[in-house]
Design an enzyme around this catalytic site. Structure first.
Site, PDB file in Angstrom:
ATOM      1  CG  HIS A 203      40.538  40.400  37.776  1.00 34.82           C
ATOM      2  ND1 HIS A 203      40.378  41.596  37.140  1.00 34.82           N
ATOM      3  CD2 HIS A 203      41.532  40.567  38.703  1.00 34.82           C
ATOM      4  CE1 HIS A 203      41.219  42.490  37.665  1.00 34.82           C
ATOM      5  NE2 HIS A 203      41.927  41.885  38.609  1.00 34.82           N
TER       6      HIS A 203
HETATM    7  S1  FES Z   1      37.676  40.470  34.979  1.00 38.74           S
HETATM    8 FE1  FES Z   1      38.552  41.992  36.158  1.00 38.74          FE
HETATM    9  S2  FES Z   1      38.711  43.575  34.733  1.00 38.74           S
HETATM   10 FE2  FES Z   1      37.797  42.059  33.584  1.00 38.74          FE
END
Ligand code: FES
Length: 238
Positions: A203
């Site tokens: 993410h």
């Molecule tokens: S940014 Fe979501 S798991 Fe690492």
């Protein structure tokens, strides 16, 4: 019995009074009745108890059931049997508890992973190594002087999870962290991201060269596990 005789005598005397019998005849009849009552009493034998002449109470004889050996021998045998049974019970209980504890304790492979020893001489400066410890990846970074300086030249209060670099390391050149993103648990990539540290592609979280979160959705810095340096060239994690 005597009460019955008295009642019979009274009834006889009343009959004499009513029928005008001679009193001496009644008295002799009463005396004869009393004599018969004494004779009957003396010849009575109770079927339920002892009489004055014979002892009808029979006490069972248990002699044939008694032991033929001495009481001391019997005691020794009883103590031996009781002691043997107690010893057997204790051994059985110990084996049961021991089996239970062995079954519940950690297996050999889990114990082997409880601590991991790493030879630091094999990790050159400026390089990352990833090892597995308790099923999780652990990042070991041999930091350069410039990286240590960069990690310290940060305004801590500007960080999402404020933490000084010196609070995250025991030796400045060695950075040890769990390789688990604090967002949703992905494994970040080393030497990547906007801050020269680690980048989580899941993410888009960016960690700096001290493993602190600088950008993206992750809320916390990468976790530092417990570790120690038994000597200058050895690292023990766990
Ligand atoms: S940014 Fe979501 S798991 Fe690492």
């Amino acid at each position: 019995m005597s009460q019955q005789l008295t009642s019979a005598s009274t009834a006889l005397l009343r009959a004499c009074a009513r029928q005008q019998l001679p009193t001496n005849v009644a008295r002799s009849a009463i005396a004869a009745g009393q004599q018969r009552g004494v004779a009957a009493k003396s010849s009575f034998e109770s079927p339920f108890g002892r009489s004055e002449e014979t002892d009808t109470l029979k006490i069972p004889n248990f002699k044939k059931y008694t032991s033929k050996v001495s009481p001391t021998t019997n005691k020794v045998f009883s103590y031996f049997v009781a002691g043997t049974m107690g010893l057997g019970s204790a051994v059985g209980a110990k084996a049961t508890v021991q089996d239970f504890l062995v079954n519940m304790s950690a297996s050999a492979d889990v114990l082997a992973q409880a601590k991991v020893e790493v030879a630091l001489g094999a990790i050159p400066e400026g390089k990352n190594v990833i090892i597995k410890w308790r099923g999780k990846p652990v990042f070991i970074r041999h930091r350069t002087g410039s990286e240590i300086e960069e990690a310290n030249n940060i305004d801590i209060q500007s960080l999402r999870d404020p933490q000084a670099d010196e609070d995250r390391v025991q030796k400045p050149e060695w950075l040890i962290m769990l390789g688990v993103c604090t967002h949703l648990g992905c494994v970040p990539i080393g030497e990547a991201g906007d801050f020269g540290g680690w980048f989580c592609p899941c993410h888009g979280s960016h960690y700096d060269i001290s493993g602190r979160i600088r950008k993206g959705p992750a809320p916390l810095n990468l976790e530092v596990p417990s570790y120690s340096f038994p000597d200058d060239d050895t690292l023990v994690i766990g």
